[in-house]
Write an enzyme that holds these catalytic residues in place. Structure first.
Site, PDB file in Angstrom:
ATOM      1  CG  ASN A 145      -0.302  -0.362   2.492  1.00  0.00           C
ATOM      2  OD1 ASN A 145       0.347  -1.398   2.583  1.00  0.00           O
ATOM      3  ND2 ASN A 145      -0.443   0.472   3.502  1.00  0.00           N
ATOM      4  CD  GLN A 201      -3.776  -0.410  -1.490  1.00  0.00           C
ATOM      5  OE1 GLN A 201      -4.153   0.073  -2.554  1.00  0.00           O
ATOM      6  NE2 GLN A 201      -4.073   0.160  -0.317  1.00  0.00           N
ATOM      7  CB  SER A 233     -10.485  -2.993   1.483  1.00  0.00           C
ATOM      8  OG  SER A 233     -11.054  -1.811   1.967  1.00  0.00           O
ATOM      9  N   GLY A 234     -13.570  -2.778  -0.069  1.00  0.00           N
ATOM     10  CA  GLY A 234     -14.329  -2.041  -1.076  1.00  0.00           C
ATOM     11  C   GLY A 234     -13.888  -0.596  -1.248  1.00  0.00           C
ATOM     12  CG  HIS A 235     -12.332   1.993   2.063  1.00  0.00           C
ATOM     13  ND1 HIS A 235     -11.335   2.915   2.224  1.00  0.00           N
ATOM     14  CD2 HIS A 235     -12.054   0.988   2.914  1.00  0.00           C
ATOM     15  CE1 HIS A 235     -10.485   2.474   3.154  1.00  0.00           C
ATOM     16  NE2 HIS A 235     -10.901   1.303   3.576  1.00  0.00           N
ATOM     17  CB  THR A 277     -29.027  -8.033   8.614  1.00  0.00           C
ATOM     18  OG1 THR A 277     -29.882  -8.777   9.479  1.00  0.00           O
ATOM     19  CG2 THR A 277     -29.783  -7.641   7.360  1.00  0.00           C
ATOM     20  CB  CYS A 302      -3.831   2.978   9.348  1.00  0.00           C
ATOM     21  SG  CYS A 302      -4.837   2.235   8.108  1.00  0.00           S
TER      22      CYS A 302
HETATM   23  N1  PLP Z   1      -4.489  -4.165   3.858  1.00  0.00           N
HETATM   24  C1  PLP Z   1      -3.975  -3.207   3.088  1.00  0.00           C
HETATM   25  C2  PLP Z   1      -2.837  -3.516   2.159  1.00  0.00           C
HETATM   26  C3  PLP Z   1      -4.495  -1.922   3.142  1.00  0.00           C
HETATM   27  O1  PLP Z   1      -3.966  -0.956   2.364  1.00  0.00           O
HETATM   28  C4  PLP Z   1      -5.559  -1.658   4.032  1.00  0.00           C
HETATM   29  C5  PLP Z   1      -6.073  -0.278   4.187  1.00  0.00           C
HETATM   30  O2  PLP Z   1      -5.317   0.662   4.259  1.00  0.00           O
HETATM   31  C6  PLP Z   1      -6.083  -2.692   4.806  1.00  0.00           C
HETATM   32  C7  PLP Z   1      -5.519  -3.935   4.689  1.00  0.00           C
HETATM   33  C8  PLP Z   1      -7.261  -2.462   5.738  1.00  0.00           C
HETATM   34  O3  PLP Z   1      -8.434  -2.315   4.966  1.00  0.00           O
HETATM   35  P1  PLP Z   1      -9.852  -1.837   5.583  1.00  0.00           P
HETATM   36  O4  PLP Z   1      -9.779  -0.354   5.675  1.00  0.00           O
HETATM   37  O5  PLP Z   1     -10.883  -2.274   4.578  1.00  0.00           O
HETATM   38  O6  PLP Z   1     -10.048  -2.522   6.870  1.00  0.00           O
END
Ligand code: PLP
Length: 514
Positions: free
Chosen positions: A161, A191, A211-213, A249, A338
Protein backbone atom coordinates in the site's frame (compact mmCIF):
# COMPACT_ATOMS: atom_id res chain seq x y z
CA UNK A 1 -10.87 27.79 -3.67
CA UNK A 2 -9.13 25.49 -6.11
CA UNK A 3 -10.63 22.11 -6.96
CA UNK A 4 -9.10 19.14 -5.33
CA UNK A 5 -6.64 16.87 -7.13
CA UNK A 6 -7.03 13.68 -5.15
CA UNK A 7 -3.89 11.55 -5.33
CA UNK A 8 -4.38 9.39 -2.26
CA UNK A 9 -6.28 6.48 -3.79
CA UNK A 10 -4.45 3.87 -1.72
CA UNK A 11 -5.95 5.45 1.39
CA UNK A 12 -9.47 5.46 0.00
CA UNK A 13 -11.37 6.43 -3.11
CA UNK A 14 -14.57 8.28 -3.90
CA UNK A 15 -17.49 6.02 -4.81
CA UNK A 16 -18.14 5.38 -8.49
CA UNK A 17 -21.44 6.98 -9.65
CA UNK A 18 -22.67 3.48 -10.58
CA UNK A 19 -21.80 2.31 -7.05
CA UNK A 20 -23.74 5.19 -5.49
CA UNK A 21 -26.74 4.46 -7.73
CA UNK A 22 -26.59 0.77 -6.79
CA UNK A 23 -26.39 1.60 -3.08
CA UNK A 24 -29.37 3.95 -3.33
CA UNK A 25 -31.34 1.31 -5.21
CA UNK A 26 -30.49 -1.26 -2.52
CA UNK A 27 -31.78 1.09 0.17
CA UNK A 28 -34.82 2.47 -1.66
CA UNK A 29 -36.13 -0.13 -4.07
CA UNK A 30 -34.51 -3.47 -3.37
CA UNK A 31 -34.42 -2.79 0.37
CA UNK A 32 -35.66 -6.23 1.46
CA UNK A 33 -33.80 -8.48 3.83
CA UNK A 34 -32.13 -11.14 1.67
CA UNK A 35 -33.10 -13.78 4.25
CA UNK A 36 -36.85 -13.02 3.86
CA UNK A 37 -38.75 -15.39 1.62
CA UNK A 38 -41.26 -12.84 0.29
CA UNK A 39 -40.75 -11.00 -2.98
CA UNK A 40 -38.95 -8.04 -1.40
CA UNK A 41 -36.51 -10.45 0.21
CA UNK A 42 -36.06 -12.37 -3.02
CA UNK A 43 -35.21 -9.17 -4.89
CA UNK A 44 -32.52 -8.39 -2.32
CA UNK A 45 -31.29 -12.00 -2.46
CA UNK A 46 -30.89 -11.71 -6.24
CA UNK A 47 -28.79 -8.61 -5.75
CA UNK A 48 -26.61 -10.39 -3.18
CA UNK A 49 -26.18 -13.43 -5.42
CA UNK A 50 -25.28 -11.24 -8.37
CA UNK A 51 -22.61 -9.37 -6.37
CA UNK A 52 -21.11 -12.65 -5.17
CA UNK A 53 -21.13 -14.06 -8.69
CA UNK A 54 -19.34 -11.08 -10.23
CA UNK A 55 -16.82 -11.07 -7.37
CA UNK A 56 -16.20 -14.74 -8.01
CA UNK A 57 -15.51 -14.11 -11.69
CA UNK A 58 -13.29 -11.06 -11.14
CA UNK A 59 -11.02 -12.69 -8.56
CA UNK A 60 -11.33 -16.21 -9.94
CA UNK A 61 -12.69 -18.07 -6.91
CA UNK A 62 -13.39 -21.35 -8.71
CA UNK A 63 -14.99 -23.66 -6.14
CA UNK A 64 -13.85 -21.47 -3.24
CA UNK A 65 -16.04 -19.04 -1.28
CA UNK A 66 -16.49 -15.29 -1.27
CA UNK A 67 -17.77 -13.96 2.06
CA UNK A 68 -18.85 -10.35 2.39
CA UNK A 69 -17.34 -8.60 5.43
CA UNK A 70 -17.16 -5.06 6.77
CA UNK A 71 -13.77 -4.53 5.13
CA UNK A 72 -10.31 -6.01 4.83
CA UNK A 73 -9.51 -5.75 8.52
CA UNK A 74 -12.47 -8.00 9.36
CA UNK A 75 -11.55 -10.34 6.51
CA UNK A 76 -8.00 -10.58 7.91
CA UNK A 77 -9.37 -11.34 11.41
CA UNK A 78 -11.59 -14.08 10.00
CA UNK A 79 -8.72 -15.66 8.08
CA UNK A 80 -6.30 -15.51 11.00
CA UNK A 81 -8.90 -16.80 13.46
CA UNK A 82 -9.68 -19.67 11.08
CA UNK A 83 -6.02 -20.59 10.66
CA UNK A 84 -5.26 -20.36 14.38
CA UNK A 85 -8.32 -22.37 15.44
CA UNK A 86 -7.07 -25.08 13.09
CA UNK A 87 -3.58 -24.81 14.59
CA UNK A 88 -5.04 -25.13 18.08
CA UNK A 89 -7.08 -28.20 17.20
CA UNK A 90 -4.04 -29.85 15.72
CA UNK A 91 -1.95 -28.87 18.72
CA UNK A 92 -4.55 -30.52 20.98
CA UNK A 93 -4.36 -33.68 18.88
CA UNK A 94 -0.57 -33.59 19.33
CA UNK A 95 0.15 -32.97 15.62
CA UNK A 96 3.21 -31.01 14.50
CA UNK A 97 1.88 -27.67 13.29
CA UNK A 98 4.97 -25.49 13.15
CA UNK A 99 5.88 -22.77 15.59
CA UNK A 100 5.90 -19.61 13.47
CA UNK A 101 3.32 -17.11 12.28
CA UNK A 102 5.28 -15.59 9.45
CA UNK A 103 4.38 -12.26 7.83
CA UNK A 104 6.12 -10.08 5.29
CA UNK A 105 7.94 -7.19 6.98
CA UNK A 106 6.06 -4.68 4.81
CA UNK A 107 2.54 -5.99 5.50
CA UNK A 108 -0.17 -3.53 6.47
CA UNK A 109 -0.29 -3.36 10.29
CA UNK A 110 -3.68 -5.07 10.21
CA UNK A 111 -1.85 -8.37 9.61
CA UNK A 112 0.86 -8.59 12.32
CA UNK A 113 -1.39 -6.89 14.90
CA UNK A 114 -4.11 -9.43 14.17
CA UNK A 115 -1.67 -12.36 14.33
CA UNK A 116 -0.38 -11.24 17.74
CA UNK A 117 -3.92 -10.60 19.00
CA UNK A 118 -5.47 -13.97 18.13
CA UNK A 119 -2.30 -15.88 19.00
CA UNK A 120 -2.59 -14.40 22.49
CA UNK A 121 -6.36 -14.81 22.84
CA UNK A 122 -6.36 -18.41 21.61
CA UNK A 123 -3.22 -19.28 23.56
CA UNK A 124 -1.64 -20.90 20.51
CA UNK A 125 1.77 -19.71 21.71
CA UNK A 126 3.41 -19.37 18.27
CA UNK A 127 6.15 -16.85 17.52
CA UNK A 128 5.00 -13.96 15.33
CA UNK A 129 7.94 -13.36 13.02
CA UNK A 130 8.60 -10.89 10.20
CA UNK A 131 9.95 -12.19 6.91
CA UNK A 132 12.57 -9.75 5.63
CA UNK A 133 12.32 -7.97 2.29
CA UNK A 134 15.17 -6.79 0.07
CA UNK A 135 15.97 -3.21 -0.99
CA UNK A 136 13.25 -3.45 -3.67
CA UNK A 137 10.66 -4.48 -1.07
CA UNK A 138 10.47 -8.07 -2.36
CA UNK A 139 10.31 -10.95 0.12
CA UNK A 140 13.67 -12.63 0.68
CA UNK A 141 13.05 -16.06 -0.76
CA UNK A 142 16.15 -17.64 0.78
CA UNK A 143 14.92 -16.54 4.21
CA UNK A 144 11.45 -17.89 3.37
CA UNK A 145 13.02 -21.21 2.42
CA UNK A 146 14.70 -21.39 5.82
CA UNK A 147 11.67 -20.32 7.86
CA UNK A 148 8.81 -21.89 5.89
CA UNK A 149 9.27 -25.46 7.23
CA UNK A 150 8.59 -24.06 10.74
CA UNK A 151 5.61 -21.90 9.72
CA UNK A 152 1.98 -22.69 10.53
CA UNK A 153 0.69 -19.64 8.62
CA UNK A 154 2.42 -17.40 6.09
CA UNK A 155 1.06 -13.91 5.27
CA UNK A 156 2.34 -12.05 2.22
CA UNK A 157 0.56 -9.15 0.52
CA UNK A 158 -0.03 -9.07 -3.23
CA UNK A 159 0.95 -5.40 -3.56
CA UNK A 160 2.17 -2.94 -0.98
CA UNK A 161 0.00 0.00 0.00
CA UNK A 162 2.88 2.46 0.58
CA UNK A 163 5.22 1.67 -2.31
CA UNK A 164 3.06 -0.31 -4.73
CA UNK A 165 5.70 -3.06 -4.79
CA UNK A 166 4.15 -6.20 -6.32
CA UNK A 167 5.14 -9.41 -4.53
CA UNK A 168 6.40 -12.37 -6.51
CA UNK A 169 3.55 -14.65 -5.45
CA UNK A 170 4.50 -17.39 -7.92
CA UNK A 171 7.99 -17.63 -6.42
CA UNK A 172 6.58 -17.61 -2.87
CA UNK A 173 4.14 -20.36 -3.81
CA UNK A 174 6.97 -22.46 -5.25
CA UNK A 175 8.93 -22.14 -2.00
CA UNK A 176 5.88 -23.01 0.07
CA UNK A 177 5.09 -26.04 -2.09
CA UNK A 178 8.59 -27.34 -1.65
CA UNK A 179 9.32 -26.40 1.95
CA UNK A 180 5.98 -25.95 3.72
CA UNK A 181 3.34 -28.12 2.06
CA UNK A 182 1.01 -27.88 5.10
CA UNK A 183 1.40 -24.21 6.03
CA UNK A 184 -1.66 -22.04 5.45
CA UNK A 185 -1.21 -18.98 3.23
CA UNK A 186 -2.94 -15.60 3.51
CA UNK A 187 -2.44 -13.04 0.73
CA UNK A 188 -3.72 -9.52 1.37
CA UNK A 189 -5.11 -8.51 -2.03
CA UNK A 190 -6.46 -5.10 -0.99
CA UNK A 191 -4.22 -3.03 -3.25
CA UNK A 192 -4.18 -5.53 -6.09
CA UNK A 193 -7.88 -5.43 -6.97
CA UNK A 194 -8.47 -3.50 -10.18
CA UNK A 195 -4.75 -3.19 -10.84
CA UNK A 196 -3.47 -6.76 -11.20
CA UNK A 197 -5.11 -9.81 -12.78
CA UNK A 198 -6.28 -12.26 -10.09
CA UNK A 199 -7.14 -15.95 -10.52
CA UNK A 200 -7.09 -17.11 -6.93
CA UNK A 201 -8.35 -20.65 -7.37
CA UNK A 202 -5.40 -21.34 -9.67
CA UNK A 203 -3.08 -20.80 -6.69
CA UNK A 204 -2.70 -22.47 -3.31
CA UNK A 205 -3.69 -19.24 -1.51
CA UNK A 206 -6.04 -20.16 1.35
CA UNK A 207 -7.32 -16.72 2.32
CA UNK A 208 -7.43 -13.41 0.43
CA UNK A 209 -8.94 -10.26 2.01
CA UNK A 210 -10.28 -7.33 -0.05
CA UNK A 211 -11.55 -3.86 0.80
CA UNK A 212 -14.33 -2.04 -1.08
CA UNK A 213 -13.34 1.51 -0.25
CA UNK A 214 -9.94 1.18 -1.93
CA UNK A 215 -11.74 0.71 -5.24
CA UNK A 216 -14.74 3.04 -5.54
CA UNK A 217 -17.13 1.24 -3.17
CA UNK A 218 -18.07 2.81 0.18
CA UNK A 219 -16.25 2.24 3.45
CA UNK A 220 -17.63 -0.62 5.51
CA UNK A 221 -17.72 -3.31 2.82
CA UNK A 222 -15.08 -5.87 1.96
CA UNK A 223 -14.75 -9.54 1.22
CA UNK A 224 -12.75 -12.62 2.00
CA UNK A 225 -11.86 -15.36 -0.46
CA UNK A 226 -11.51 -18.77 1.19
CA UNK A 227 -10.07 -21.68 -0.77
CA UNK A 228 -12.28 -24.76 -0.84
CA UNK A 229 -11.07 -27.04 1.92
CA UNK A 230 -9.20 -24.32 3.84
CA UNK A 231 -10.00 -24.36 7.58
CA UNK A 232 -12.76 -21.92 8.53
CA UNK A 233 -14.12 -20.59 11.81
CA UNK A 234 -16.68 -17.76 11.69
CA UNK A 235 -15.70 -14.58 13.46
CA UNK A 236 -19.38 -13.71 13.89
CA UNK A 237 -22.02 -16.25 14.90
CA UNK A 238 -25.71 -15.47 14.99
CA UNK A 239 -28.48 -15.60 12.41
CA UNK A 240 -26.52 -17.78 9.99
CA UNK A 241 -26.23 -15.31 7.10
CA UNK A 242 -23.57 -15.91 4.44
CA UNK A 243 -24.24 -19.65 4.74
CA UNK A 244 -23.34 -19.48 8.40
CA UNK A 245 -19.85 -18.17 7.59
CA UNK A 246 -20.51 -14.58 8.69
CA UNK A 247 -23.67 -13.81 10.62
CA UNK A 248 -25.37 -10.44 10.76
CA UNK A 249 -27.82 -8.93 8.29
CA UNK A 250 -25.84 -8.15 5.18
CA UNK A 251 -24.67 -4.61 4.38
CA UNK A 252 -26.77 -4.59 1.25
CA UNK A 253 -25.99 -1.00 0.23
CA UNK A 254 -22.27 -1.75 0.45
CA UNK A 255 -22.61 -5.11 -1.29
CA UNK A 256 -24.66 -3.59 -4.12
CA UNK A 257 -22.10 -0.80 -4.54
CA UNK A 258 -19.18 -3.22 -4.55
CA UNK A 259 -21.06 -5.38 -7.04
CA UNK A 260 -21.48 -2.37 -9.34
CA UNK A 261 -17.75 -1.60 -9.14
CA UNK A 262 -16.86 -5.20 -9.91
CA UNK A 263 -19.23 -5.22 -12.90
CA UNK A 264 -17.53 -2.05 -14.20
CA UNK A 265 -14.14 -3.69 -13.67
CA UNK A 266 -15.26 -6.88 -15.40
CA UNK A 267 -16.59 -4.92 -18.38
CA UNK A 268 -13.57 -2.63 -18.43
CA UNK A 269 -15.88 0.42 -18.07
CA UNK A 270 -13.62 3.39 -17.32
CA UNK A 271 -10.77 1.21 -16.07
CA UNK A 272 -7.55 2.03 -17.89
CA UNK A 273 -5.37 -0.66 -19.40
CA UNK A 274 -2.04 -1.33 -17.64
CA UNK A 275 0.09 0.30 -20.35
CA UNK A 276 -2.00 3.50 -20.07
CA UNK A 277 -1.59 3.49 -16.30
CA UNK A 278 2.18 3.05 -16.62
CA UNK A 279 2.27 5.96 -19.05
CA UNK A 280 0.31 8.16 -16.61
CA UNK A 281 2.57 7.16 -13.73
CA UNK A 282 5.66 7.99 -15.84
CA UNK A 283 4.16 11.36 -16.71
CA UNK A 284 3.64 12.13 -13.01
CA UNK A 285 7.13 10.87 -12.15
CA UNK A 286 8.66 13.11 -14.82
CA UNK A 287 6.67 16.13 -13.57
CA UNK A 288 7.86 15.48 -10.02
CA UNK A 289 11.50 15.13 -11.07
CA UNK A 290 11.39 18.42 -12.99
CA UNK A 291 9.56 20.28 -10.23
CA UNK A 292 11.79 19.06 -7.39
CA UNK A 293 15.47 18.81 -8.40
CA UNK A 294 17.19 15.95 -6.57
CA UNK A 295 13.92 14.09 -5.88
CA UNK A 296 14.43 10.35 -5.29
CA UNK A 297 11.89 7.56 -5.73
CA UNK A 298 11.61 4.90 -3.06
CA UNK A 299 10.24 2.06 -5.15
CA UNK A 300 11.45 -0.03 -8.09
CA UNK A 301 9.43 1.18 -11.09
CA UNK A 302 9.56 -2.15 -12.90
CA UNK A 303 8.28 -4.11 -9.86
CA UNK A 304 5.50 -1.78 -8.70
CA UNK A 305 1.85 -1.11 -9.34
CA UNK A 306 1.34 1.43 -12.10
CA UNK A 307 -0.69 3.68 -9.81
CA UNK A 308 1.76 4.42 -6.96
CA UNK A 309 4.82 6.64 -6.54
CA UNK A 310 6.76 6.96 -3.29
CA UNK A 311 9.40 9.67 -3.14
CA UNK A 312 11.54 12.02 -1.02
CA UNK A 313 12.65 15.57 -1.75
CA UNK A 314 16.03 16.49 -0.25
CA UNK A 315 15.71 19.21 2.37
CA UNK A 316 11.94 18.85 2.79
CA UNK A 317 10.22 16.72 5.41
CA UNK A 318 7.10 14.75 4.53
CA UNK A 319 5.17 17.17 6.67
CA UNK A 320 6.47 20.13 4.63
CA UNK A 321 5.61 18.37 1.38
CA UNK A 322 2.13 17.39 2.50
CA UNK A 323 1.44 20.98 3.54
CA UNK A 324 2.84 22.27 0.26
CA UNK A 325 0.70 19.94 -1.85
CA UNK A 326 -2.35 20.42 0.34
CA UNK A 327 -2.07 24.19 -0.15
CA UNK A 328 -2.18 23.60 -3.90
CA UNK A 329 -5.26 21.40 -3.50
CA UNK A 330 -3.30 18.17 -4.09
CA UNK A 331 -4.07 15.44 -1.58
CA UNK A 332 -1.42 12.84 -0.98
CA UNK A 333 0.00 11.19 2.11
CA UNK A 334 3.10 10.11 3.97
CA UNK A 335 2.91 6.33 4.11
CA UNK A 336 -0.35 4.61 4.95
CA UNK A 337 -3.46 6.49 5.98
CA UNK A 338 -3.75 4.48 9.20
CA UNK A 339 -0.24 5.48 10.31
CA UNK A 340 -0.63 9.12 9.17
CA UNK A 341 -1.54 10.22 12.68
CA UNK A 342 1.55 8.53 14.16
CA UNK A 343 4.72 10.46 13.37
CA UNK A 344 6.98 7.35 13.22
CA UNK A 345 8.96 6.75 9.99
CA UNK A 346 7.38 4.22 7.65
CA UNK A 347 8.01 0.58 8.71
CA UNK A 348 7.74 -0.37 5.04
CA UNK A 349 10.61 1.84 3.91
CA UNK A 350 12.55 0.91 7.06
CA UNK A 351 12.20 -2.78 6.13
CA UNK A 352 13.58 -1.92 2.65
CA UNK A 353 16.69 -0.59 4.36
CA UNK A 354 16.06 3.15 4.09
CA UNK A 355 17.53 5.21 6.91
CA UNK A 356 15.03 6.74 9.35
CA UNK A 357 15.70 10.24 8.02
CA UNK A 358 14.73 9.21 4.50
CA UNK A 359 11.90 6.90 5.54
CA UNK A 360 10.59 9.78 7.66
CA UNK A 361 10.51 12.23 4.76
CA UNK A 362 8.72 10.01 2.24
CA UNK A 363 5.53 10.90 0.45
CA UNK A 364 3.12 8.56 -1.32
CA UNK A 365 1.20 9.54 -4.41
CA UNK A 366 -1.46 7.08 -5.57
CA UNK A 367 -4.16 7.41 -8.21
CA UNK A 368 -7.13 5.30 -9.16
CA UNK A 369 -7.18 2.99 -12.17
CA UNK A 370 -9.89 5.07 -13.86
CA UNK A 371 -7.76 8.25 -13.90
CA UNK A 372 -8.13 10.20 -17.14
CA UNK A 373 -5.38 11.89 -19.13
CA UNK A 374 -6.90 15.30 -18.31
CA UNK A 375 -6.79 14.54 -14.61
CA UNK A 376 -3.12 13.58 -14.77
CA UNK A 377 -2.36 16.72 -16.84
CA UNK A 378 -4.03 18.83 -14.13
CA UNK A 379 -2.05 17.00 -11.43
CA UNK A 380 1.21 17.67 -13.30
CA UNK A 381 0.38 21.39 -13.56
CA UNK A 382 -0.19 21.54 -9.79
CA UNK A 383 3.05 19.63 -9.16
CA UNK A 384 4.89 22.26 -11.22
CA UNK A 385 3.27 25.02 -9.13
CA UNK A 386 4.33 23.29 -5.92
CA UNK A 387 7.90 22.92 -7.18
CA UNK A 388 8.07 26.61 -8.06
CA UNK A 389 6.68 27.61 -4.64
CA UNK A 390 9.22 25.48 -2.79
CA UNK A 391 12.08 26.79 -4.93
CA UNK A 392 11.09 30.37 -4.02
CA UNK A 393 10.38 29.83 -0.32
CA UNK A 394 12.34 27.23 1.64
CA UNK A 395 10.47 25.73 4.59
CA UNK A 396 11.63 27.15 7.93
CA UNK A 397 13.97 24.90 9.92
CA UNK A 398 12.14 22.74 12.44
CA UNK A 399 12.71 24.22 15.85
CA UNK A 400 11.37 23.35 19.25
CA UNK A 401 8.24 25.53 19.15
CA UNK A 402 7.54 27.67 22.20
CA UNK A 403 4.15 26.68 23.60
CA UNK A 404 1.46 29.19 22.67
CA UNK A 405 -0.35 30.90 25.49
CA UNK A 406 -3.52 29.01 26.38
CA UNK A 407 -6.67 31.00 25.88
CA UNK A 408 -9.05 29.94 28.58
CA UNK A 409 -12.04 31.79 27.21
CA UNK A 410 -12.02 32.01 23.40
CA UNK A 411 -15.43 33.66 23.45
CA UNK A 412 -16.44 34.48 19.88
CA UNK A 413 -12.92 34.02 18.45
CA UNK A 414 -13.86 30.94 16.42
CA UNK A 415 -15.39 31.80 13.05
CA UNK A 416 -16.94 28.75 11.40
CA UNK A 417 -16.94 28.50 7.64
CA UNK A 418 -20.73 28.81 7.44
CA UNK A 419 -20.52 32.12 9.36
CA UNK A 420 -17.66 33.54 7.34
CA UNK A 421 -19.73 35.55 4.84
CA UNK A 422 -21.73 37.16 7.66
CA UNK A 423 -18.54 37.91 9.59
CA UNK A 424 -16.99 39.63 6.56
CA UNK A 425 -20.15 41.65 6.06
CA UNK A 426 -20.08 42.81 9.68
CA UNK A 427 -16.38 43.63 9.43
CA UNK A 428 -15.97 45.28 6.03
CA UNK A 429 -12.39 46.35 6.79
CA UNK A 430 -11.30 43.03 8.38
CA UNK A 431 -7.78 42.04 7.44
CA UNK A 432 -7.41 38.45 6.18
CA UNK A 433 -4.16 36.85 7.30
CA UNK A 434 -2.86 33.50 6.09
CA UNK A 435 -0.54 32.22 8.84
CA UNK A 436 0.68 29.24 6.80
CA UNK A 437 4.33 29.23 5.78
CA UNK A 438 5.35 31.24 2.70
CA UNK A 439 5.84 28.11 0.57
CA UNK A 440 2.27 27.02 1.31
CA UNK A 441 0.85 30.46 0.67
CA UNK A 442 2.66 30.59 -2.67
CA UNK A 443 1.49 27.08 -3.65
CA UNK A 444 -2.07 28.07 -2.81
CA UNK A 445 -1.81 30.94 -5.31
CA UNK A 446 -4.52 32.73 -3.40
CA UNK A 447 -3.72 36.45 -3.15
CA UNK A 448 -7.44 37.14 -2.64
CA UNK A 449 -10.22 35.41 -0.80
CA UNK A 450 -13.87 36.49 -0.74
CA UNK A 451 -12.80 39.39 -2.92
CA UNK A 452 -10.34 40.68 -0.32
CA UNK A 453 -6.60 40.85 -0.31
CA UNK A 454 -4.88 38.18 1.79
CA UNK A 455 -1.64 38.92 3.69
CA UNK A 456 0.79 36.16 4.55
CA UNK A 457 2.28 36.31 8.05
CA UNK A 458 3.72 32.81 8.64
CA UNK A 459 3.37 31.43 12.14
CA UNK A 460 7.09 30.61 12.31
CA UNK A 461 7.82 34.38 12.16
CA UNK A 462 4.62 35.58 13.76
CA UNK A 463 6.17 36.94 16.95
CA UNK A 464 7.91 39.62 14.92
CA UNK A 465 4.53 40.78 13.56
CA UNK A 466 2.68 41.20 16.85
CA UNK A 467 3.64 44.85 17.36
CA UNK A 468 2.46 45.76 13.86
CA UNK A 469 -0.86 44.00 14.40
CA UNK A 470 -1.34 45.83 17.70
CA UNK A 471 -0.84 49.17 15.95
CA UNK A 472 -4.34 48.87 14.43
CA UNK A 473 -6.39 47.59 17.39
CA UNK A 474 -9.74 48.65 15.94
CA UNK A 475 -9.27 46.69 12.69
CA UNK A 476 -10.56 43.11 12.98
CA UNK A 477 -8.09 40.40 12.03
CA UNK A 478 -9.21 37.05 10.66
CA UNK A 479 -6.44 34.48 10.80
CA UNK A 480 -6.57 31.24 8.86
CA UNK A 481 -4.43 28.24 8.04
CA UNK A 482 -4.88 24.68 6.79
CA UNK A 483 -6.58 23.01 9.75
CA UNK A 484 -7.20 25.80 12.24
CA UNK A 485 -4.36 24.82 14.60
CA UNK A 486 -1.76 27.37 13.57
CA UNK A 487 -4.31 30.16 13.29
CA UNK A 488 -5.40 29.35 16.83
CA UNK A 489 -1.78 29.55 18.01
CA UNK A 490 -1.38 32.95 16.36
CA UNK A 491 -4.71 34.11 17.77
CA UNK A 492 -3.60 33.13 21.27
CA UNK A 493 -0.37 35.09 20.83
CA UNK A 494 -2.25 38.22 19.73
CA UNK A 495 -4.92 37.97 22.40
CA UNK A 496 -2.25 37.43 25.07
CA UNK A 497 -0.53 40.58 23.76
CA UNK A 498 -3.79 42.51 24.25
CA UNK A 499 -5.41 42.49 20.79
CA UNK A 500 -9.14 41.96 21.45
CA UNK A 501 -10.31 42.20 17.85
CA UNK A 502 -8.81 39.00 16.44
CA UNK A 503 -10.60 35.88 15.15
CA UNK A 504 -9.64 32.70 13.38
CA UNK A 505 -11.20 30.28 10.93
CA UNK A 506 -12.04 27.22 13.03
CA UNK A 507 -11.30 24.00 11.15
CA UNK A 508 -9.19 25.94 8.66
CA UNK A 509 -9.26 26.04 4.88
CA UNK A 510 -9.78 22.26 4.80
CA UNK A 511 -13.43 22.78 5.71
CA UNK A 512 -13.78 25.58 3.18
CA UNK A 513 -12.81 23.28 0.31
CA UNK A 514 -15.27 20.97 -1.32
N1 PLP B 1 -4.49 -4.16 3.86
C1 PLP B 1 -3.98 -3.21 3.09
C2 PLP B 1 -2.84 -3.52 2.16
C3 PLP B 1 -4.50 -1.92 3.14
O1 PLP B 1 -3.97 -0.96 2.36
C4 PLP B 1 -5.56 -1.66 4.03
C5 PLP B 1 -6.07 -0.28 4.19
O2 PLP B 1 -5.32 0.66 4.26
C6 PLP B 1 -6.08 -2.69 4.81
C7 PLP B 1 -5.52 -3.94 4.69
C8 PLP B 1 -7.26 -2.46 5.74
O3 PLP B 1 -8.43 -2.32 4.97
P1 PLP B 1 -9.85 -1.84 5.58
O4 PLP B 1 -9.78 -0.35 5.68
O5 PLP B 1 -10.88 -2.27 4.58
O6 PLP B 1 -10.05 -2.52 6.87
Amino acid sequence: MTNEVYLDANATSPALPAAIAAAVDAMQTRFGNPSSIHAAGLRARALLDDARAVAGRVIGVGDGDVIFTSGATEAIQTAVLSALCDVRERQIKGEAVGELLLYGATEHKAVPECLAHWNRILGTGLAVQALAVDADGLHKLDELQTLAPRAALVCTMAANNETGVVSDLAAIEAVLNEHAPRALWLVDCVQALGKLPLQLSATRIDYAPFSGHKLYAPKGIGMLYVRRGAPFTPLMKGGGQEDGLRSGTENMAGIAALGAVLHALEDGQGFRLPHDLYRLRDQLAAALSVAFPGLVFNMPFERSLPTVLNFCVPGASSNDLLKLFDAAGVRLSAGSACSAAKAAPSHVLGAMGLADARAGSAVRLSFSPTATDDFIDAACARIARCGAALARHAPPPVEGKAPSPVLVDRGDADIHIEDLAAFLQQHPDARLIDVREAFEHAAGAQPEWHGRQVDNLPLSAFEGQIELCLAEPQRALLLFCRSGNRSLDALCMLRAAGHANVYHLAGGLALATR
